[in-house]
Enzyme design. Sequence first.
Site, PDB file in Angstrom:
ATOM      1  N   ASN A   1      27.532  41.921  45.280  1.00 39.97           N
ATOM      2  CA  ASN A   1      28.863  42.438  45.571  1.00 39.97           C
ATOM      3  C   ASN A   1      29.211  41.897  46.951  1.00 39.97           C
ATOM      4  O   ASN A   1      28.624  42.316  47.956  1.00 39.97           O
ATOM      5  CB  ASN A   1      28.844  43.973  45.551  1.00 39.97           C
ATOM      6  CG  ASN A   1      30.224  44.572  45.588  1.00 39.97           C
ATOM      7  OD1 ASN A   1      31.184  43.939  46.020  1.00 39.97           O
ATOM      8  ND2 ASN A   1      30.341  45.821  45.164  1.00 39.97           N
TER       9      ASN A   1
ATOM     10  N   CYS B   1      32.796  49.310  50.628  1.00 42.50           N
ATOM     11  CA  CYS B   1      32.788  50.583  49.921  1.00 42.50           C
ATOM     12  C   CYS B   1      31.733  51.564  50.426  1.00 42.50           C
ATOM     13  O   CYS B   1      31.881  52.152  51.481  1.00 42.50           O
ATOM     14  CB  CYS B   1      32.650  50.327  48.421  1.00 42.50           C
ATOM     15  SG  CYS B   1      33.185  51.740  47.398  1.00 42.50           S
TER      16      CYS B   1
END
Length: 317
Positions: A110, A171
């Site tokens: 990610n 995040c």
Amino acid sequence: MSRFINVAAAQLGPIQRSDTRSEIIERLLAHLRQAHAMGCQLVVFPELALTTFFPRWYMEDPEEVDAFYEKEMPGPTTRVLFDTAAKLGIGFYLGYAELTVENGRAHRYNTSILVGQDGKIIGKYRKVHLPGHAEHEPWRAFQHLEKHYFEPGQSFDVWRAFGGVMGMALCNDRRWSETYRVMGLQGVEMIMLGYNTPVHNPPAPEHDDLSMFHNQLVMQAGAYQNGTWVVGVAKAGEEEGCEMIGGTCIIAPSGEIVAACSTKGDELAIARCDLDLCHSYKSTTFNFERHRRPEAYGLITSRRGAIAPADVEMSPA
């Protein structure tokens, strides 16, 4: 003399599984053009900005899974972002799923990148704090399989760019104080942070009503405690039946929110950020060299999980 940078936090509304890369990139290009028209030098996009949040599904077909990843950056469909940025003279941060082959082995991360005003990549970050689970858990309303689809990154680096010291996170990283402090120890002045966060937390639904409060709390604390700007950018709205929080905002080194989005759709929040404002905090309350006591912090790196001390029986008097 103050060092100003005009920043656009480029929130995205939901991206559905049926949306094509080309359709998504057109939305990103619209943000770039609008931000440029408003005098911005830097645009910050969300995490996994090129796809729907695919870790909510358990998939076994490798071809189906790999379709969500970028095998090169820029690639055939993303090249237009870089070319447009260079033409406009505007930089950007972009989150996406990365598939790379190293020593004959495939690795999936990610990832986010920082791109300069010349359209060239300045730095790459791979998400360290992967949330969720690795095994198929069909009892959930939706799954959170980041541990299944990604490997964790290994470092929080910073780069000199846009007239300052820039860092990146993604995040769940925002919930961990170590994220900000490691970059703070490198003199970071702006942390760009994209996220995709559901309102509902299946393992702890009692937290649902606090999702926006927690989102702002951790970013504001990280900004203040490290004397840095934080640009937190959401992918928001109802995506494939999953409601995601918005809350895109730009936070000053004081911990104050100075700009924010008010919808859950495609929207820009813009702020003129004075990087020299960081000095006011880095040289006083959070002067690390003067006030930190690292000799007292050994457990932070020597222990991973929390272990309570054993009960000690008191001898009778």
